[in-house]
Scaffold this motif. Structure first.
Motif, PDB file in Angstrom:
ATOM      1  N   ALA A   1       0.704  -1.187  -0.002  1.00 41.31           N
ATOM      2  CA  ALA A   1       0.220  -0.103  -0.018  1.00 41.31           C
ATOM      3  C   ALA A   1       0.729   1.210   0.217  1.00 41.31           C
ATOM      4  CB  ALA A   1      -0.813  -0.072   1.251  1.00 41.31           C
ATOM      5  N   TYR A   2       2.063   1.184   0.089  1.00 42.99           N
ATOM      6  CA  TYR A   2       3.030   2.238   0.132  1.00 42.99           C
ATOM      7  C   TYR A   2       2.709   3.354  -1.228  1.00 42.99           C
ATOM      8  CZ  TYR A   2       7.234   5.226  -0.015  1.00 42.99           C
ATOM      9  OH  TYR A   2       7.941   6.540  -0.029  1.00 42.99           O
ATOM     10  N   ASN A   3       2.786   4.561  -1.014  1.00 40.41           N
ATOM     11  CA  ASN A   3       2.626   5.275  -1.981  1.00 40.41           C
ATOM     12  C   ASN A   3       3.629   6.333  -1.832  1.00 40.41           C
ATOM     13  OD1 ASN A   3       1.798   7.739  -3.346  1.00 40.41           O
ATOM     14  ND2 ASN A   3      -0.381   7.719  -2.666  1.00 40.41           N
ATOM     15  N   SER A   4       4.257   6.632  -3.278  1.00 37.16           N
ATOM     16  CA  SER A   4       5.364   7.718  -3.076  1.00 37.16           C
ATOM     17  C   SER A   4       5.415   9.083  -2.576  1.00 37.16           C
ATOM     18  CB  SER A   4       6.158   7.469  -4.348  1.00 37.16           C
ATOM     19  OG  SER A   4       5.312   8.152  -5.247  1.00 37.16           O
ATOM     20  N   SER A   5       3.924   9.420  -2.381  1.00 36.65           N
ATOM     21  CA  SER A   5       3.836  10.635  -2.049  1.00 36.65           C
ATOM     22  C   SER A   5       3.417  10.666  -0.622  1.00 36.65           C
ATOM     23  CB  SER A   5       2.541  11.364  -2.819  1.00 36.65           C
ATOM     24  OG  SER A   5       1.348  10.718  -2.572  1.00 36.65           O
ATOM     25  N   MET A   6       3.376   9.660  -0.097  1.00 43.08           N
ATOM     26  CA  MET A   6       3.179   9.590   1.470  1.00 43.08           C
ATOM     27  C   MET A   6       4.381  10.162   2.228  1.00 43.08           C
ATOM     28  SD  MET A   6       2.792   6.066   3.931  1.00 43.08           S
ATOM     29  CE  MET A   6       1.574   5.482   2.854  1.00 43.08           C
ATOM     30  N   LYS A   7       3.916  11.059   3.059  1.00 44.14           N
ATOM     31  CA  LYS A   7       4.910  11.846   3.681  1.00 44.14           C
ATOM     32  C   LYS A   7       5.277  10.964   4.913  1.00 44.14           C
ATOM     33  CE  LYS A   7       5.031  15.148   0.961  1.00 44.14           C
ATOM     34  NZ  LYS A   7       6.041  15.489  -0.104  1.00 44.14           N
ATOM     35  N   ILE A   8       6.470  11.085   5.509  1.00 41.07           N
ATOM     36  CA  ILE A   8       6.765  10.730   6.701  1.00 41.07           C
ATOM     37  C   ILE A   8       7.470  11.622   7.790  1.00 41.07           C
ATOM     38  CG2 ILE A   8       8.381   8.810   8.201  1.00 41.07           C
ATOM     39  CD1 ILE A   8       8.098   7.129   5.618  1.00 41.07           C
ATOM     40  N   LYS A   9       6.964  11.790   8.972  1.00 41.99           N
ATOM     41  CA  LYS A   9       7.256  12.976   9.641  1.00 41.99           C
ATOM     42  C   LYS A   9       8.650  12.500  10.564  1.00 41.99           C
ATOM     43  CE  LYS A   9       5.713  15.936  13.172  1.00 41.99           C
ATOM     44  NZ  LYS A   9       4.554  16.625  13.454  1.00 41.99           N
ATOM     45  N   THR A  10       9.445  13.424  10.310  1.00 38.36           N
ATOM     46  CA  THR A  10      10.906  13.123  10.866  1.00 38.36           C
ATOM     47  C   THR A  10      11.260  14.735  11.865  1.00 38.36           C
ATOM     48  OG1 THR A  10      13.256  12.398  10.412  1.00 38.36           O
ATOM     49  CG2 THR A  10      12.151  14.128   8.821  1.00 38.36           C
ATOM     50  N   SER A  11      12.408  14.296  12.241  1.00 37.33           N
ATOM     51  CA  SER A  11      12.901  15.595  13.069  1.00 37.33           C
ATOM     52  C   SER A  11      14.338  15.728  12.513  1.00 37.33           C
ATOM     53  CB  SER A  11      13.046  15.113  14.404  1.00 37.33           C
ATOM     54  OG  SER A  11      13.514  16.176  15.449  1.00 37.33           O
TER      55      SER A  11
ATOM     56  N   ARG B   1       8.099  25.269   5.857  1.00 40.84           N
ATOM     57  CA  ARG B   1       9.353  24.778   6.247  1.00 40.84           C
ATOM     58  C   ARG B   1       9.576  23.585   5.602  1.00 40.84           C
ATOM     59  NH1 ARG B   1      10.256  25.893  12.431  1.00 40.84           N
ATOM     60  NH2 ARG B   1      10.631  28.018  12.274  1.00 40.84           N
ATOM     61  N   SER B   2       8.588  22.640   5.814  1.00 40.77           N
ATOM     62  CA  SER B   2       8.808  21.105   5.125  1.00 40.77           C
ATOM     63  C   SER B   2       8.718  21.262   3.664  1.00 40.77           C
ATOM     64  CB  SER B   2       7.599  20.382   5.624  1.00 40.77           C
ATOM     65  OG  SER B   2       7.649  20.173   6.952  1.00 40.77           O
ATOM     66  N   ARG B   3       8.048  21.754   2.925  1.00 45.04           N
ATOM     67  CA  ARG B   3       7.998  22.031   1.523  1.00 45.04           C
ATOM     68  C   ARG B   3       9.480  22.667   0.906  1.00 45.04           C
ATOM     69  NH1 ARG B   3       2.319  24.280   0.659  1.00 45.04           N
ATOM     70  NH2 ARG B   3       0.945  22.279   0.517  1.00 45.04           N
ATOM     71  N   LEU B   4       9.970  23.784   1.683  1.00 43.18           N
ATOM     72  CA  LEU B   4      11.057  24.339   1.245  1.00 43.18           C
ATOM     73  C   LEU B   4      12.315  23.120   1.470  1.00 43.18           C
ATOM     74  CD1 LEU B   4      12.441  26.953  -0.091  1.00 43.18           C
ATOM     75  CD2 LEU B   4      12.639  27.645   2.372  1.00 43.18           C
ATOM     76  N   ILE B   5      12.203  22.510   2.656  1.00 45.09           N
ATOM     77  CA  ILE B   5      13.426  21.821   2.857  1.00 45.09           C
ATOM     78  C   ILE B   5      13.516  20.551   1.958  1.00 45.09           C
ATOM     79  CG2 ILE B   5      14.132  19.996   4.427  1.00 45.09           C
ATOM     80  CD1 ILE B   5      13.557  22.133   6.824  1.00 45.09           C
ATOM     81  N   GLU B   6      12.094  20.030   1.696  1.00 45.62           N
ATOM     82  CA  GLU B   6      12.029  18.779   0.482  1.00 45.62           C
ATOM     83  C   GLU B   6      12.581  19.207  -0.618  1.00 45.62           C
ATOM     84  OE1 GLU B   6       8.861  15.370  -0.977  1.00 45.62           O
ATOM     85  OE2 GLU B   6       8.294  17.027   0.533  1.00 45.62           O
ATOM     86  N   ARG B   7      12.083  20.338  -1.152  1.00 50.62           N
ATOM     87  CA  ARG B   7      12.701  20.775  -2.275  1.00 50.62           C
ATOM     88  C   ARG B   7      14.179  20.972  -2.461  1.00 50.62           C
ATOM     89  NH1 ARG B   7      10.386  26.578  -4.195  1.00 50.62           N
ATOM     90  NH2 ARG B   7      12.613  27.221  -3.528  1.00 50.62           N
ATOM     91  N   ALA B   8      14.707  21.637  -1.523  1.00 52.72           N
ATOM     92  CA  ALA B   8      16.228  21.694  -1.196  1.00 52.72           C
ATOM     93  C   ALA B   8      16.874  20.308  -1.302  1.00 52.72           C
ATOM     94  CB  ALA B   8      16.349  22.546   0.094  1.00 52.72           C
ATOM     95  N   VAL B   9      16.278  19.253  -0.528  1.00 54.22           N
ATOM     96  CA  VAL B   9      16.987  18.081  -0.405  1.00 54.22           C
ATOM     97  C   VAL B   9      16.691  17.426  -1.800  1.00 54.22           C
ATOM     98  CG1 VAL B   9      16.800  15.738   0.696  1.00 54.22           C
ATOM     99  CG2 VAL B   9      16.458  17.649   1.961  1.00 54.22           C
ATOM    100  N   ARG B  10      15.585  17.474  -2.644  1.00 49.02           N
ATOM    101  CA  ARG B  10      15.534  17.063  -3.884  1.00 49.02           C
ATOM    102  C   ARG B  10      16.554  17.351  -4.860  1.00 49.02           C
ATOM    103  NH1 ARG B  10      11.208  13.786  -4.820  1.00 49.02           N
ATOM    104  NH2 ARG B  10       9.549  14.037  -3.195  1.00 49.02           N
ATOM    105  N   GLU B  11      16.848  18.939  -4.798  1.00 56.88           N
ATOM    106  CA  GLU B  11      17.742  19.523  -5.661  1.00 56.88           C
ATOM    107  C   GLU B  11      19.101  19.081  -5.356  1.00 56.88           C
ATOM    108  OE1 GLU B  11      17.683  23.661  -5.721  1.00 56.88           O
ATOM    109  OE2 GLU B  11      15.118  23.749  -5.991  1.00 56.88           O
ATOM    110  N   PHE B  12      19.482  18.810  -3.946  1.00 59.99           N
ATOM    111  CA  PHE B  12      20.537  18.341  -3.576  1.00 59.99           C
ATOM    112  C   PHE B  12      20.750  16.757  -4.079  1.00 59.99           C
ATOM    113  CE2 PHE B  12      23.171  15.638  -0.958  1.00 59.99           C
ATOM    114  CZ  PHE B  12      24.417  16.405  -0.667  1.00 59.99           C
TER     115      PHE B  12
END
Length: 103
Positions: free
Chosen positions: A22-32, A53-64
């Motif tokens: 049932a895993y969906n790649s758009s599923m978000k997992i909370k982390t710290s 913040r989460s969206r900006l950090i995710e975008r930055a990590v994807r770019e990295f």
């Protein structure tokens, strides 16, 4: 549907158990994460309306990740070219000689 990620036993999320199909790649997992005050202040200045913040950090990590993969691919390509540079040079010289009418 929310899935709890606290259960680390066999069969839990990420372990190939009942939720694996049932895993969906758009599923978000909370982390710290831990950031310096300076980085957090800059992050908050960059966060605009309609994002967070989460969206900006995710975008930055994807770019990295994309940049790192590209750099690794480019390094592998350079290594291949360097390993075969003599052959490539010889073929290029033959091609130029042929095109100039010398061959």
């Amino acid at each position: 549907m929310a899935l709890c990620c606290k259960d680390r036993s066999a069969g839990a999320v990420g372990r190939g158990g009942p939720f694996a199909l049932a895993y969906n790649s758009s599923m978000k997992i909370k982390t710290s994460i831990t950031l310096s005050r300076e980085v957090l202040a800059e992050l908050d200045r960059l966060v605009s309306a309609g994002t967070n913040r989460s969206r900006l950090i995710e975008r930055a990590v994807r770019e990295f990740i994309a940049n790192t993969k590209r750099e690794q691919r480019d390094a592998a390509d350079r290594a291949t070219l360097n390993a075969h540079h003599e052959k490539f040079s010889r073929v290029m010289e033959e091609t130029l000689d042929y095109q100039s009418g010398g061959g």
